[in-house]
Write an enzyme that holds these catalytic residues in place. Structure first.
Site: not given
Lengths: 886, 886
Positions: A26, A96, A105, A107, A350, A466, A776, A843, A863
């Site tokens: 800010k 602020r 959470g 002030m 912002r 699963h 892999s 993979c 990859y």
């Protein structure tokens, strides 16, 4: 330490937008806006370093802070022509907090600070409005006593309600100046009564009280917990912003509002915002009055007049500021403004939050507008955001009756009739019906039903159960672990919230992105992969280095993945094919055979079906690389476990129940994850792998010979722990390959490689690479074994681990770089030391997780492979890896 | 290549004893004996390099070999005064293989080579004994046709039998010269008939045929398999020894024999051997005639005359050679000799095999005799041999009726009445009865019964089954996986071989060193740990660097381990205490409690019992370090699974069967090995670990305060995967420790550390060492997770892996150095990099395996810990590690 306080006001500022670490988000942006000439009420920012020092020095402010604050306050007074605490022309300020990252959470705000019984008179004089002045005063007392003094809010609210009752009115706006004045006195009395201390009259005491409260809130429990959960270090600290007040509630030439420089939902390049005439910021948020659109573009039938109509000059000025901000920040901004007696003030800017869809459109548009380049555009879209786009979603305009909520296990939306068995799902789906498969939990035997269903709903199991894993792999919507449900298989129904009962055949809708279970059918809209999305992905492909393949087991999966841009198959699991209804019986026959001959007979039945599968997949992939993993799961997974299924099987196979139960019992394993599976099956029953290799090579040879294809099959052997295993199995596979090629008179290239999914394989990758032509990384199993953590059983403690930050995140979702990642890195280096040209890929499910993809890029894999629906996410993450300099 | 053939004879030899790699064991020692002046028939050795070349060059001999063989044969002829193939004075030779290591499956020997229809006349002339000559001739034809030509032995044996029938005699010795002569002709005719080729008459052809056969046998299937199983490289090759024949069967002034320079059973320093007058070597082995003792010392009532009496001069000469050989080789020798017409010849010497008992006695005696030093003595005893000594063994003199044979799962011997449940075992044992617990398989619920029993017999499970592992840990005799048994719990009996039925209460005896199950009670003899054993172990302790601790869970185990020389406890498992009959109910109550309060109530009942255990253990260990592991197994292991046990529990705990079954079901895990156990329990139920830490510290404080003890408890937290887990649990434990010490007013040192038993812990050991004050490698679980191999399930394929050499050995027995060992090494280095003084130990079963102990020494551990009965083995192995320069 050099400087504790940074001033901003009248076109000059000590800070800049890039000083967020020091000034908080800010404060940095207030300074920046001031510097570029925007109308920002003057003020100053006490740095985050002061906060850090404050905690280091046992809650004492550093020497010199007082003087700096006083000096800067004086500059504000001079600019505003008002004096803090002055009886005639008092300056009021807001205080602020403002950390680097926005942090719930802490002030938040104290407004109207500086008011007391004396200065209120000055405000009356300034504003000529006694009611406004006392309203401001009582608001200050309420806010300050709450956040600074720790007074119970309700106690004062109660007095306000009493007053309204006394006066017989319903709305705050019906109270008079005298009422507010009286309430201020009553508030203070009650505060004295409850807290045993006076409300501070001295504005300096008020100011330092508020500053102390901001710093104090950095260490309150909620803030600590939030930081712990979000990995924010405590020593970042927060800044404090002290700014002269401006008022949007001094009359009808006053207003307050919030706006986005573009539409945050769609990304359309229109100014988008809401405002309220004669109101303070909190009124917009509180929702007591309905905010009005800021311009005609937004205004719809029945809306109140737009700001463009009511305050046209201010609107034009604001529209100009919108252009300035976008040009300056080169991104869509989320702004707050206040108009005091016809004069516009900017209170915040912002980067604005946006939907995935908007993110893409804004990024692409800004490139077209010349604001940013392609690289910046790519980095503007978070890979994880894409998930929203890649699945059908519920029509946001449709009404919904939510009857339960579970875990959002696999995104997307689906509607269908509830069914309670996989067989039923398959049967109805075959008849063209859309079904939702409802199970307490799913198991591999439900796979065919999951394939057939539109979505899956389970009562038990977590994000990595699963059902969740398989559904994500299939790109199917899934709501898992829905504790609201009581599923009763006997009556083929479930009971949801408020006793709602859904029976077989009733229509339900799942929202896999929220976890909602909805009664009836809610319309869905399909994902949109063209237009801006396609443009962005084109750029992405230009910059990324990692190839992106997919995990696909069927021609249909392969097709979907190709559409999502997959460049091959990184994992084709052959066991899913074994579960198909038309072949599970042959598979069971094979398992139950007493000798080699019996097994070979059964395998001969499976061969043509497997070959057919591979032909389908090779055709879809049109010559792209396809890695096929030979049979992996333990054999008992293919056998029925319930008495009635066993009974049915005995009839088909002509064995006694006793024999069958013995076999099931014999195959039982204590830890199937660590049991007789993968290459261990291939070594003890070589005929199984021989059949599979034969099917692969016959499929390839047939296509090459008859359809002029080019195919390089990659045969992958799972669960290798030692090079000796691979050596033997490779020799077997090569023999089969050569034989098949000879019989077809075809010569084609093929690779034989292995999964690296056991720590031992990674540790001895140099040895294994003497045989393996590719690795892999099977990071699902590698995570299980490295952590000693069963994914099936972790539900009892893994959520607790993640909640309490024992683990920064679920290691089955995001690769654990310190541990598992170390093995991956080691294996890459060892593998390449033996065989520099070895192909390296991943993979596991991590192949579709952005943070993990970036890791894969860093360690130099060739990859990643992921489920079809995550292919675009992986492509984008791979580009981020390059462009963010990872 | 320099030299193909090494000559020996007449006090001169080209080779030496240390040239085993080149000349094979036999050839090198023949050369050595020749050099030191012993009477060795002259001959020569064709080197192993020739064998290697032979296979490299497609079964062709290297150029020059022919000439070298001819030249050396000439030297032998000259020394012997005979000529190979000569009609008048022919030289006969033996041809024998001889590799570096003795290798069954290879061609062994051809004797009497050089005989044909011509040279046999020369032998008749030389020996003056036609019968001897033709007997030698027919033996040669039989041997040669068998091993060189591949003739079926039976075919010629059959002709011999026919001849004896014709002549109406029973013994070979009853046949005459004419009979043998006739048989030689018949043999050759039959060979021609069967093989279609002539038996070679040309001695040169015979010689090269035999040499070729020796080389050929290096690559026969049996030899290849043997090498594969024993990790012998194929390129070692074999040597060929060609030596002039001497005959022990030319009359009563001839003899042949084998001897050990000391008694190989007891180690007593007496010349020990057997001989036969007028016999060839094979006659001693074949066992047709009973060999006679060589000297009066050995001669027992009823024995035939000793060689000392019959051939006193030769005996004295041999006794002299015995002294020379021992002085020369400085080790007990196993020798072969032949006496031809009163002249002694030495045919072989090698280090003699011996029992563990003899190995120790010989080593200690030789030090006393000044032959070797302590270091050499230590290296003479193989650590694994000690196993024989450390358990009671069956009295070798007692008769045995073997009714079944299983795996020798845990050595030692035990007799008792058969019982079929753990409860029964405990009950009877409490009444002073000795019992053998017979189970199909054991589970953790049987622990109390296993403790109570003398020995354990199971029908299923391998060398690493629950029964085997636990029994070895307890130092209890166990025969596992005894497939001969059909156990019937219903009738409390089992059926063994030949239908023998053993009912509850019948006496049986187990031999855990052989796997034999014996009917009735066989007397046992206890292990002898004094005398030479104690002397040797004293030397061992002087040289070793590794400390040796024990894995012990009870005061009694601790006591036994102390007697075996344990220097502390490396692993005290607290869960075994939980299974004790008097506390399992409280444990179950704790598990079934619905809330913290309920759990704490139940834990309060367990606390005093655990404390009592620890007091007992600390007392036994007299201030030595004790590492106590907090609860490790998943909670479901403590719950009953069978309906009747569940029923019983519901009554005690006053819950419904339904509730209990739900809980059991809820706690069920798919992969308990990777489940909710170890520190994961400690984190989700901190009260359990708190209670255990309290019990440990109260026990320690009480002893310190009341009995003046010095104790440094080491609290070990199991299954750590991340430092965050340890950090939290350590903080909890420290809090409890400080509280307890404060309440006792005692200050004592304590350490908090962790098992390293998951790959991730090893990989991040640098992080973990920031919290851990010691590491103890839990290599059992580390092997399971590194290999992805469940010890409980591996029985279906691990034996196959070991048999086919996919794994060089069972990784649960000998630490896998390439894989698991790499992690151990890495963890040691990482741990020390963070905390240089960190204590490092191992507490897996590998701590008692000699090869693994040597590895532990190499990587620089501070100690190993093993089951009490393996402590001396580990001590010896640790000394070997130092002395063998590992």
């Amino acid at each position: 330490m050099a400087k504790f306080v940074y001033f901003f006001g009248n076109g000059e500022a000590d800070g800049r937008a890039d000083m967020k670490n020091l000034l908080g988000g800010k404060g940095a942006n207030l300074a920046e806006m001031t510097s570029i000439g925007l109308p920002v009420p003057p003020g100053f920012t006490i740095t985050t370093e002061v906060c850090t020092e404050f905690y280091k020095n046992n809650s004492a402010y550093p020497a010199g802070l007082n003087d700096e604050v006083a000096a800067n306050l004086k500059r504000v007074e001079q600019l505003m022509g008002r004096t803090f605490g002055d009886a005639v022309n008092p300056l009021l300020v807001s205080v602020r907090s403002g950390a680097r990252a926005s942090m719930p959470g802490m002030m938040d705000t104290v407004l109207n600070l500086g008011l007391n019984d004396t200065t209120v008179q000055g405000i009356i004089a300034q504003s000529g409005d006694e009611r406004f002045a006392y309203d401001a005063y009582r608001r200050f007392v309420q806010m300050y006593s709450d956040v600074v003094m720790g007074m119970d809010k309700e106690a004062l609210e109660h007095l306000l309600e009493q007053k309204k009752e006394e006066k017989g009115v319903h709305l705050d706006t019906d109270l008079t100046a005298a009422d507010w004045k009286d309430l201020v006195a009553k508030f203070k009395a009650r505060i004295r009564e409850v807290l045993g201390q006076e409300f501070p009259e001295d504005p300096q005491e008020q100011l330092w009280g508020a500053i102390g409260a901001v710093f104090g809130s950095w260490m309150n429990q909620r803030a600590i917990t939030y930081r712990k959960l979000n990995n924010i270090p405590a020593d970042w600290g927060t800044a404090v912003n002290v700014q002269s007040m401006v008022f949007g509630n001094m009359g009808d030439d006053c207003a307050t509002g919030v706006a986005f420089t573009r539409d945050p939902s769609t990304g359309d390049n229109y100014f988008y915002g809401e405002y309220l005439v004669n109101a303070q910021g909190e009124d917009v948020v509180a929702g007591i009055r309905t905010p009005q659109p800021i311009n005609l573009h937004q205004k719809k039938e029945g809306d109140l007049p737009a700001m463009e109509e009511v305050l046209p000059e201010c609107y034009q000025q604001l529209a100009g500021i919108r252009q300035i901000l976008e040009k300056h920040y080169k991104d869509m901004q989320d702004i707050e403004f206040t108009i005091e007696k016809g004069k516009l003030y900017m209170l915040q800017t912002r980067n604005g939050k946006r939907t995935a869809c908007a993110a893409i459109k804004i990024a692409v548009d800004m490139v077209k507008e010349g604001l940013i380049d392609e690289k910046a555009a790519i980095l503007r879209v978070q890979p994880s955001q894409l998930d929203q786009l890649l699945h059908p979603s519920l029509d946001p305009k449709a009404p919904k009756k939510i009857i339960a909520k579970g875990l959002p296990a696999s995104p997307g939306a689906a509607a269908g009739t509830a069914v309670f068995t996989a067989d039923e799902a398959e049967l109805l789906a075959r008849n063209g019906q859309k079904v939702i498969l409802v199970r307490i939990e799913t198991s591999p035997e439900d796979i065919h039903g999951m394939h057939a269903a539109q979505g899956i709903l389970t009562a038990r199991g977590g994000m990595t159960s699963h059902a969740a894993v398989v559904a994500r792999g299939m790109g199917k919507c899934c709501v898992a672990g829905c504790g609201d449900l009581k599923v009763d298989y006997a009556s083929q129904s479930f009971t949801a919230r408020h006793g709602v009962v859904i029976k077989k055949g009733d229509l339900i809708t799942l929202d896999g992105s929220t976890g909602e279970v909805i009664m009836g059918e809610v319309a869905t809209v399909p994902p949109q992969l063209t237009g801006d999305f396609a443009t962005l992905m084109e750029w992405v492909d230009k910059y990324r280095k990692l190839k992106v393949r997919t995990n696909a087991d069927t021609p249909n999966d392969s097709k979907v993945a190709r559409e999502f841009g997959a460049e091959g198959i990184g994992l084709c699991r052959t066991e899913h094919m074994f579960f198909e209804a038309d072949r599970i019986m042959a598979v069971r026959e094979m398992i139950l055979a007493e000798d080699l001959e019996g097994r070979e007979k059964a395998l001969a039945k499976i061969l043509p079906m497997q070959k057919g599968d591979f032909i389908g997949i090779f055709r879809e992939m049109k010559g792209l690389p396809v890695t096929i993993r030979l049979l992996d799961p333990p054999l008992h997974e293919f056998l029925p476990t319930e008495d009635k299924d066993i009974e049915a099987l005995t009839k088909t196979l002509n064995v006694t129940t006793q024999q069958l139960k013995h076999k099931v019992e014999f195959l039982h394993e204590f830890n199937p994850m660590l049991g007789h599976r993968g290459c261990r099956l291939g070594l003890t029953y070589p005929e199984i792998y021989d059949m599979q290799v034969q099917a692969i090579m016959e499929a390839a040879c047939e296509l090459v010979k008859n359809e002029g294809f080019s195919i390089v099959p990659e045969i992958m052997i799972p669960l290798i722990a030692t090079v000796s295993e691979l050596k033997e199995l490779k020799a077997n596979a090569v023999a089969v390959c050569e034989e098949v090629m000879a019989s077809y008179g075809v010569k084609l290239e093929y690779l034989i490689g292995t999964m690296i999914e056991l720590p031992r394989a990674a540790l001895t990758a140099d040895e294994i690479a003497t045989e393996a032509e590719f690795f892999s990384f099977g990071t699902n199993d590698l995570t299980q074994t490295t952590f000693g953590l069963s994914r099936d059983d972790a539900g009892k403690f893994l959520p607790f681990y993640v909640e309490t930050n024992l683990l920064p995140e679920d290691p089955f979702v995001t690769l654990d770089q310190n541990g598992v990642g170390k093995l991956v890195k080691m294996a890459c280096e060892l593998g390449r030391s033996t065989r520099p040209e070895i192909k390296l890929g991943i993979c596991g499910e991590h192949g579709g997780d952005p943070a993990s993809v970036i890791f894969c890029h860093k360690v130099g894999l060739d990859y990643v492979s992921c489920s079809p629906f995550r292919v675009p996410i992986a492509r984008l993450a791979a580009a981020h890896a390059v462009l963010a300099g990872n």
